[in-house]
Design an enzyme around this catalytic site. Structure first.
Site, PDB file in Angstrom:
ATOM      1  N   HIS A  40       0.825  -1.211   0.000  1.00 47.60           N
ATOM      2  CA  HIS A  40       0.000   0.000   0.000  1.00 47.60           C
ATOM      3  C   HIS A  40       0.860   1.263   0.000  1.00 47.60           C
ATOM      4  O   HIS A  40       0.341   2.370  -0.191  1.00 47.60           O
ATOM      5  CB  HIS A  40      -0.994   0.001   1.179  1.00 47.60           C
TER       6      HIS A  40
ATOM      7  N   ASP B 162      -0.156  -7.576   0.808  1.00 50.01           N
ATOM      8  CA  ASP B 162       0.313  -6.214   1.056  1.00 50.01           C
ATOM      9  C   ASP B 162       1.841  -6.189   1.038  1.00 50.01           C
ATOM     10  O   ASP B 162       2.492  -6.096   2.077  1.00 50.01           O
ATOM     11  CB  ASP B 162      -0.213  -5.688   2.400  1.00 50.01           C
TER      12      ASP B 162
ATOM     13  N   GLY C 216       3.505   5.493   9.687  1.00 48.69           N
ATOM     14  CA  GLY C 216       4.862   5.636   9.182  1.00 48.69           C
ATOM     15  C   GLY C 216       5.700   4.382   9.315  1.00 48.69           C
ATOM     16  O   GLY C 216       6.756   4.268   8.698  1.00 48.69           O
TER      17      GLY C 216
ATOM     18  N   SER D  63       4.737   1.434   8.325  1.00 51.85           N
ATOM     19  CA  SER D  63       4.368   0.493   7.267  1.00 51.85           C
ATOM     20  C   SER D  63       5.574   0.016   6.468  1.00 51.85           C
ATOM     21  O   SER D  63       6.441   0.806   6.091  1.00 51.85           O
ATOM     22  CB  SER D  63       3.387   1.145   6.288  1.00 51.85           C
TER      23      SER D  63
ATOM     24  N   SER E 161       1.958  -4.337   7.710  1.00 49.28           N
ATOM     25  CA  SER E 161       0.846  -3.863   6.892  1.00 49.28           C
ATOM     26  C   SER E 161       0.057  -2.786   7.613  1.00 49.28           C
ATOM     27  O   SER E 161      -0.301  -1.772   7.027  1.00 49.28           O
ATOM     28  CB  SER E 161      -0.081  -5.031   6.532  1.00 49.28           C
TER      29      SER E 161
END
Length: 365
Positions: free
Chosen positions: A211, A241, A322, A324, A339
């Site tokens: 993402h 993801d 942040g 991720s 994720s």
């Protein structure tokens, strides 16, 4: 989270602590004991994690309901639905635990949830310790949606349950946070693992969350503005993801390590799947380094923005916007990519890394 079955006293304590975590947010910096190395070598005289899983696979989905690590005994527990299976487990040197529901039955409930619901703010999957499917609904899930889930699961009796958790279930990318991060002008995320092509070790890339790489920005830079590469792949569909950034700056050294305690470097040399209840560690530019255990596996997550991911590992490590794409690891083993999270409940959701590596034909080093 506790079920009707009687685990060891150690695990009753774990369940009590996890239940308390729903009301009180643990410190993100809290440290746990060092991760157990469960690959290829026996644990305290019993079979290794891989061997225990192979045994459970041989015994069959209709006779077992998952494995987990007993951290007091440092041995793997294999659940069994009948005495003959329990005897086979004991003879193999693992710890047998009798349960009522098998994997095949519980997984059929999970699949029906996957097919019929995408309720934002929920997470569901098999809770091996409780021996049931548990749906966790966060603070954004309304009474009507909660009641619909409860009604849907009612026919399954004690094999399924809906519970409330605090906080919000969110993806953790952010366009505004600064610090030690990677950004593409649209979002800022965290660097996951440095990888290389199996067929061409000179081809290096960076794994992060899908993402993040699915956004319109294609050129990525590190915190000081140095260009590090460009988006070359993303998979944020069909429940996945993960994404890939081509490492493309000869002046940058792309080390095969991750940030560990106190800013030290932990070398990553191989990848594997996580083991239930083992100690794992995570890094991210916002929340930095922290360790805790893997509490759930193969969970379906429904984020509050309406997106859904499946097959996620859930670690009890607080993560924030942040983080991720940040790595989950145990010692020198790569395990997953962040994720999203429910930071109030200290749930963080990880894409298993081996799926991403296989998709791109890559390996860690």
């Amino acid at each position: 989270m506790s079920g009707k079955f009687l685990p060891t006293a150690r695990f009753l304590l774990i369940v009590s602590l996890l239940s308390s975590a729903l009301a009180v947010t643990p410190s993100a910096g809290a440290q746990a004991e060092p991760a157990l190395q469960t690959h290829d070598v026996p644990v305290a005289g019993g079979p290794s994690g891989e061997a225990a899983q192979r045994l459970a696979d041989r015994l069959g989905r209709s006779h077992t309901a998952g494995i987990y690590l007993d951290r007091t005994e440092h041995r793997f527990v294999i659940t069994a639905t009948d005495e003959r299976t329990a005897e086979a487990v004991e003879n193999a040197g693992a710890i047998p635990r009798r349960v009522t529901y098998d994997t095949a039955y519980l997984d059929s409930i999970k699949k029906r949830l996957d097919t019929n619901f995408k309720t934002p703010g929920t997470m569901w999957g098999i809770d091996v310790l409780a021996n049931r499917v548990v749906v966790r609904a966060d603070s954004t899930v309304g009474k009507k949606d909660f009641a619909a889930l409860k009604k849907f699961l009612a026919p399954y009796g004690s094999a399924a349950r809906v519970i409330r958790v605090g906080g919000k279930t969110e993806r953790t990318s952010s366009a505004i946070n600064g610090g030690d991060y990677i950004e593409n002008g649209v979002v800022s995320c965290s660097y996951g693992f440095t990888v290389r092509k199996k067929t061409d070790p000179t081809y290096k890339a960076i794994l992060t969350a899908g993402h993040c790489t699915i956004t319109s920005g294609t050129d990525w830079r590190k915190s000081d503005g140095t260009y590090i590469g460009y988006t070359t792949g993303h998979n944020f569909s069909n429940g996945n993801d993960f994404g890939l950034i081509r490492a493309y700056n000869s002046s940058v050294t792309y080390y095969g390590n991750v940030e560990a305690e106190g800013g030290t470097a932990q070398d990553i040399s191989y990848s594997r799947d996580s083991r239930l209840y083992e100690t794992v560690c995570a890094s991210g530019y916002k929340s930095k380094y922290a360790c805790n255990s893997v509490g759930l596996k193969n969970q379906t997550i429904n984020y509050t923005d309406g997106s859904q991911v499946t097959g996620m590992d859930v670690a009890f490590i607080c993560r924030d916007h942040g983080d991720s794409g940040g790595p989950l690891f145990a010692g020198d083993a790569a395990l997953g990519l962040l994720s999203g999270s429910n930071n109030s409940a200290c749930y963080s959701y990880y894409q298993p890394v081996n799926e991403a590596l296989a998709w791109y034909g890559m390996e860690v080093f």
